[in-house]
Design an enzyme around this catalytic site. Structure first.
Site, PDB file in Angstrom:
ATOM      1  N   HIS A 196       0.811  -1.215   0.000  1.00  7.95           N
ATOM      2  CA  HIS A 196       0.000   0.000   0.000  1.00  7.95           C
ATOM      3  C   HIS A 196       0.847   1.270   0.000  1.00  7.95           C
ATOM      4  CE1 HIS A 196       0.265  -0.157   4.560  1.00  7.95           C
ATOM      5  NE2 HIS A 196       0.425   1.142   4.342  1.00  7.95           N
ATOM      6  N   ASP A 231      -0.063  -7.499   1.500  1.00  7.68           N
ATOM      7  CA  ASP A 231       0.457  -6.139   1.664  1.00  7.68           C
ATOM      8  C   ASP A 231       1.976  -6.167   1.762  1.00  7.68           C
ATOM      9  OD1 ASP A 231       0.459  -3.418   1.880  1.00  7.68           O
ATOM     10  OD2 ASP A 231      -0.085  -3.378   4.001  1.00  7.68           O
ATOM     11  N   SER A 279       4.136   2.588   8.067  1.00  9.08           N
ATOM     12  CA  SER A 279       3.782   1.517   7.128  1.00  9.08           C
ATOM     13  C   SER A 279       4.994   1.061   6.340  1.00  9.08           C
ATOM     14  CB  SER A 279       2.726   2.011   6.141  1.00  9.08           C
ATOM     15  OG  SER A 279       1.468   2.074   6.730  1.00  9.08           O
TER      16      SER A 279
END
Length: 234
Positions: A68, A110, A190
């Site tokens: 992402h 992911d 992230s």
């Protein structure tokens, strides 16, 4: 520091349908100022189109991060990804500009790999083994530059592995769930690494989480080990 679903700053905001809880954070990832005193193996800071994520150097020319973080950039051939390695300061250390054509995304998970234009001299991290999953209650450490105030300097948090699998941002149900001990992930974290207690072996990639409870979900390295090997040769 880190927290699922809210790890990437503006990078995440521009990527398809990411759960909104991952994008909005208020507290620091670490309870108190737990700044790193040394650079853990492989730690990387990624920037593209004004957004920030973490990553991990796993081989001299390969960086592991979250899908992402780079999905939108991959669709734009005019963008590049800036990578900084080997420094506590996210704007210093070895610096690389990689074209988005060098991004490889794992389907349904992911997780992504970025190939650098040339080999780095920084020390890579080790990787979890095939299907390796930490036992419930195991201590792990997450590192990153994220949080409400997007720290210039690297911070860390201790977390404890939960007993249940979790579902990452891309829908893979074999993620590693953790509970906060002295902190957790935040926006901008992230893609960063979840290390074993040795702070040398990467077992997960920051994906999403719930700030109110301190619970985080990491995309499992062990469950993607064959894909990493096939793509990056490590």
């Amino acid at each position: 520091m880190l927290q699922y679903g809210k790890f990437a700053t503006s990078l995440l905001v521009s990527v398809m349908a990411i759960p909104v809880t991952f994008l909005q954070g208020t507290a620091l990832a670490v309870s108190g100022d737990h700044y790193a005193k040394s650079v853990p193996p492989g730690i990387a800071a990624l920037t593209t189109n004004g957004g920030h994520c973490g990553g991990t150097l796993i081989a001299p020319q390969w960086v592991l991060t979250a899908a992402h973080c780079v999905a939108k950039a991959k669709a734009d051939p005019n963008q590049t990804v800036t990578v900084h390695l080997g420094s506590l300061n996210q704007t210093e250390g070895e610096s690389f500009e990689a074209p988005t054509s060098n991004i490889y995304i794992k389907d349904g998970k992911d997780m992504a790999l970025l190939k650098l234009p040339q080999a780095a001299s920084s020390q890579p991290a080790s990787l979890a083994g095939d299907k390796e999953y930490p036992p419930p209650g195991a201590t792990a450490y997450v590192y990153g530059w994220g949080g409400t105030h997007s720290s210039l300097y690297l911070r860390w948090a201790e977390v404890s592995v939960s007993k249940d699998w979790c579902t990452d941002v891309m829908g893979d149900g074999y993620g590693i769930g953790t509970n906060a001990v002295n902190g957790h992930a935040e926006p901008g974290d992230s893609g960063g690494p979840l290390y074993k207690a040795d702070v040398a072996t990467v077992i997960g990639v920051v994906s999403n989480g719930i700030e109110a409870t301190g619970w985080d979900c990491y995309s499992s390295v062990g469950n993607a080990r064959q894909w990493i090997r096939d793509t990056a040769g490590v």
